[in-house]
Design a protein around this motif. Structure first.
Motif, PDB file in Angstrom:
ATOM      1  N   GLU A 230      58.534   5.113  -8.593  1.00 13.92           N
ATOM      2  CA  GLU A 230      57.307   4.400  -9.002  1.00 13.92           C
ATOM      3  C   GLU A 230      56.144   5.368  -9.060  1.00 13.92           C
ATOM      4  O   GLU A 230      55.288   5.400  -8.174  1.00 13.92           O
ATOM      5  CB  GLU A 230      57.007   3.284  -8.006  1.00 13.92           C
ATOM      6  CG  GLU A 230      57.745   2.017  -8.317  1.00 13.92           C
ATOM      7  CD  GLU A 230      57.301   0.883  -7.413  1.00 13.92           C
ATOM      8  OE1 GLU A 230      56.102   0.768  -7.143  1.00 13.92           O
ATOM      9  OE2 GLU A 230      58.190   0.148  -6.960  1.00 13.92           O
ATOM     10  N   CYS A 231      56.138   6.196 -10.106  1.00 10.18           N
ATOM     11  CA  CYS A 231      55.131   7.260 -10.198  1.00 10.18           C
ATOM     12  C   CYS A 231      54.037   6.871 -11.193  1.00 10.18           C
ATOM     13  O   CYS A 231      54.197   5.942 -11.978  1.00 10.18           O
ATOM     14  CB  CYS A 231      55.807   8.552 -10.652  1.00 10.18           C
ATOM     15  SG  CYS A 231      56.702   8.371 -12.197  1.00 10.18           S
ATOM     16  N   GLU A 232      52.925   7.598 -11.113  1.00  4.29           N
ATOM     17  CA  GLU A 232      51.847   7.388 -12.090  1.00  4.29           C
ATOM     18  C   GLU A 232      52.181   8.155 -13.363  1.00  4.29           C
ATOM     19  O   GLU A 232      52.665   9.290 -13.292  1.00  4.29           O
ATOM     20  CB  GLU A 232      50.541   7.982 -11.549  1.00  4.29           C
ATOM     21  CG  GLU A 232      49.764   7.093 -10.616  1.00  4.29           C
ATOM     22  CD  GLU A 232      48.439   7.777 -10.276  1.00  4.29           C
ATOM     23  OE1 GLU A 232      47.437   7.511 -10.950  1.00  4.29           O
ATOM     24  OE2 GLU A 232      48.433   8.577  -9.325  1.00  4.29           O
ATOM     25  N   VAL A 233      51.869   7.578 -14.521  1.00  9.03           N
ATOM     26  CA  VAL A 233      52.125   8.275 -15.789  1.00  9.03           C
ATOM     27  C   VAL A 233      50.892   8.193 -16.698  1.00  9.03           C
ATOM     28  O   VAL A 233      50.090   7.269 -16.593  1.00  9.03           O
ATOM     29  CB  VAL A 233      53.344   7.685 -16.551  1.00  9.03           C
ATOM     30  CG1 VAL A 233      54.611   7.816 -15.752  1.00  9.03           C
ATOM     31  CG2 VAL A 233      53.101   6.228 -16.956  1.00  9.03           C
ATOM     32  N   ALA A 234      50.783   9.188 -17.572  1.00  4.10           N
ATOM     33  CA  ALA A 234      49.730   9.167 -18.599  1.00  4.10           C
ATOM     34  C   ALA A 234      50.281   9.858 -19.833  1.00  4.10           C
ATOM     35  O   ALA A 234      51.149  10.734 -19.736  1.00  4.10           O
ATOM     36  CB  ALA A 234      48.483   9.893 -18.106  1.00  4.10           C
ATOM     37  N   ASP A 235      49.780   9.468 -20.999  1.00  3.49           N
ATOM     38  CA  ASP A 235      50.236  10.144 -22.223  1.00  3.49           C
ATOM     39  C   ASP A 235      49.120  11.016 -22.798  1.00  3.49           C
ATOM     40  O   ASP A 235      48.032  11.112 -22.239  1.00  3.49           O
ATOM     41  CB  ASP A 235      50.788   9.146 -23.249  1.00  3.49           C
ATOM     42  CG  ASP A 235      49.711   8.277 -23.879  1.00  3.49           C
ATOM     43  OD1 ASP A 235      48.516   8.629 -23.808  1.00  3.49           O
ATOM     44  OD2 ASP A 235      50.069   7.234 -24.471  1.00  3.49           O
ATOM     45  N   GLY A 236      49.420  11.682 -23.922  1.00  6.37           N
ATOM     46  CA  GLY A 236      48.563  12.750 -24.429  1.00  6.37           C
ATOM     47  C   GLY A 236      47.401  12.309 -25.309  1.00  6.37           C
ATOM     48  O   GLY A 236      46.755  13.168 -25.919  1.00  6.37           O
ATOM     49  N   LEU A 237      47.125  11.009 -25.378  1.00  2.00           N
ATOM     50  CA  LEU A 237      45.984  10.583 -26.202  1.00  2.00           C
ATOM     51  C   LEU A 237      44.678  11.207 -25.689  1.00  2.00           C
ATOM     52  O   LEU A 237      43.847  11.667 -26.480  1.00  2.00           O
ATOM     53  CB  LEU A 237      45.879   9.050 -26.214  1.00  2.00           C
ATOM     54  CG  LEU A 237      44.656   8.499 -26.938  1.00  2.00           C
ATOM     55  CD1 LEU A 237      44.640   8.921 -28.402  1.00  2.00           C
ATOM     56  CD2 LEU A 237      44.612   6.967 -26.822  1.00  2.00           C
ATOM     57  N   GLY A 238      44.514  11.228 -24.371  1.00  2.00           N
ATOM     58  CA  GLY A 238      43.292  11.805 -23.805  1.00  2.00           C
ATOM     59  C   GLY A 238      43.157  13.285 -24.151  1.00  2.00           C
ATOM     60  O   GLY A 238      42.067  13.772 -24.478  1.00  2.00           O
ATOM     61  N   MET A 239      44.279  14.001 -24.124  1.00  2.22           N
ATOM     62  CA  MET A 239      44.251  15.431 -24.489  1.00  2.22           C
ATOM     63  C   MET A 239      43.816  15.607 -25.937  1.00  2.22           C
ATOM     64  O   MET A 239      43.004  16.475 -26.262  1.00  2.22           O
ATOM     65  CB  MET A 239      45.649  16.023 -24.282  1.00  2.22           C
ATOM     66  CG  MET A 239      45.781  17.448 -24.774  1.00  2.22           C
ATOM     67  SD  MET A 239      47.488  18.036 -24.577  1.00  2.22           S
ATOM     68  CE  MET A 239      47.352  19.620 -25.422  1.00  2.22           C
ATOM     69  N   LEU A 240      44.358  14.745 -26.801  1.00  2.00           N
ATOM     70  CA  LEU A 240      44.014  14.831 -28.229  1.00  2.00           C
ATOM     71  C   LEU A 240      42.507  14.660 -28.435  1.00  2.00           C
ATOM     72  O   LEU A 240      41.865  15.434 -29.156  1.00  2.00           O
ATOM     73  CB  LEU A 240      44.769  13.744 -29.006  1.00  2.00           C
ATOM     74  CG  LEU A 240      44.400  13.657 -30.478  1.00  2.00           C
ATOM     75  CD1 LEU A 240      45.034  14.797 -31.256  1.00  2.00           C
ATOM     76  CD2 LEU A 240      44.813  12.318 -31.073  1.00  2.00           C
TER      77      LEU A 240
END
Ligand code: ATR
Length: 280
Positions: A230-240
Motif C-alpha cells: 500500500e504505497c503512495e504513487v504519482a504520475d508524470g503529469l506534474g513533471m510535464l
C-alpha cells in the motif's frame, strides 16, 4: 502587443500537450504567443529548426530530437550538457542559440515541491536507461540522495549510465536491493502495455513510486506498485507541467514578476483526463 512564436519539435508530436500548457501560462501572465506542433522527419532536425527560427522566438524539443538539439545549439546549460540533451532553445542577448534541459529540474520540482517527497539521504531506484532517464539523473544527484541505483532490462545501458553519472550505481534487475524509499519508472514499457520484470520486494508500504509516464487513471506501473504494497504513487503529469513552467521562465522570466502557477495547470489537465476516463 508582440505575439511570440513558439513551438515543439518532435516525432511523433501530434499528442503533445505543450501548446495547451503554454497557452494557459500565457493567459495567466498576459503574454501573447502562438505555439505550434512541428513534425520532424528522420534526419531533418537542423533544417526544420532553422526554418522555424526564421520567425520563431524559441522552441521546445521532444523525443527523439533532444540529442540533435543539444548538438544544434551554440551553448548549453550544465543540465543540458550533462544530459547531452536539450528540450528548450532560446536566443541569448547577443543572438546566439542557447540550449537548456528543464526535464530534470521539472521532475525534482514535482517530487520535492508539489508532492513533498524530498530526495536528500533517501534510497532511490530509477528504472530505465534511455533518454528520459539520462535527462534527469544529474538533477536527482544534485538533491544528494543517500543512494541512486539504476536498473534496466538491457544491463549494459545501465552500466553505461553509471560511468557517465558519478554517484549512480547500476544493478541488474534480479540483483536489486529491497525496500527503496523512492522508485522512479523512466521506461516506456507502459506505453506498450508491458510490465517490468523487477522484484516486488523493491517496494514496501513506505516506498513512494513515481511513473514518468502519465495518462487517464492510474498508470500500469503505478497499479503494479500498489499491488506489491500500500504505497503512495504519482504520475508524470506534474513533471510535464513543471518542465514547461521552467521553459516559459527561460523565454519570459525577465518580463514577469513571478513564475506562472503550475498547480492550476496541473489541476486543469488532471480534471480533463479524469473526465475523459468517465466519458469512455
Ligand atoms: P526514452 O527516450 O523515452 O527513454 P528509449 O531511449 O527508447 O526511450 O528508452 C526506453 C527505455 O524503456 C529503455 O530503458 C528500455 O529498456 P532497454 O534499454 O532494455 O530497451 C525501456 N523499456 C521499454 N520497453 C520495456 C519493457 N517492455 N520492459 C523493460 N524495459 C523496457
Amino acid at each position: 502587443m508582440t505575439t511570440f512564436k513558439l513551438g515543439v519539435l518532435g516525432n511523433p508530436v501530434s499528442h503533445s500537450r505543450s501548446p495547451d500548457i503554454h497557452q494557459q501560462f500565457a493567459a495567466a501572465t498576459g503574454i501573447s504567443l502562438s505555439y505550434e506542433k512541428v513534425f520532424v522527419s528522420d534526419g531533418s532536425f537542423n533544417s526544420v529548426a532553422n526554418d522555424f527560427l526564421d520567425s520563431g522566438f524559441g522552441f521546445n524539443i521532444t523525443l527523439p530530437c533532444k540529442h540533435d538539439a543539444w548538438q544544434f545549439v551554440d551553448e548549453a546549460s550544465d543540465h543540458a550538457r550533462q544530459a547531452e540533451a536539450v528540450n528548450t532553445i532560446s536566443r541569448t542577448a547577443v543572438g546566439t542559440l542557447r540550449g537548456d534541459n528543464t526535464d530534470g529540474p521539472g521532475l525534482v520540482n514535482d517530487l520535492v515541491q508539489n508532492l513533498g517527497w524530498p530526495l536528500k539521504d533517501r534510497k532511490v531506484l530509477v528504472i530505465g536507461a534511455g533518454g528520459a532517464v539520462s535527462g534527469v539523473l544529474a538533477s536527482l544527484l544534485a538533491e544528494a540522495p543517500g543512494a541512486l541505483h539504476v536498473t534496466n532490462r538491457t544491463h549494459d545501458k545501465a552500466q553505461n549510465l553509471e560511468q557517465r553519472f558519478a554517484g549512480t550505481k547500476a544493478f541488474a534487475m534480479d540483483r536489486l536491493q529491497e525496500g527503496y524509499d523512492l522508485v522512479i519508472n523512466g521506461t516506456s514499457a507502459g506505453l506498450s502495455h508491458q510490465d517490468l520484470k523487477i522484484p516486488g520486494s523493491v517496494i514496501t508500504e513506505n516506498t513512494r513510486c513515481y511513473d514518468m509516464i502519465y495518462g487517464p487513471g492510474t498508470t500500469r506501473f503505478n497499479q503494479w506498485c500498489q499491488k506489491q504494497a500500500e504505497c503512495e504513487v504519482a504520475d508524470g503529469l506534474g513533471m510535464l507541467v513543471e518542465q514547461a513552467g521552467l521553459a516559459f521562465m527561460i523565454w519570459f522570466g525577465e518580463q514577469l514578476d513571478a513564475a506562472p502557477d503550475t498547480q492550476s495547470v496541473i489541476s486543469t489537465i488532471r480534471n480533463n483526463l479524469d473526465q475523459a476516463l468517465k466519458d469512455d
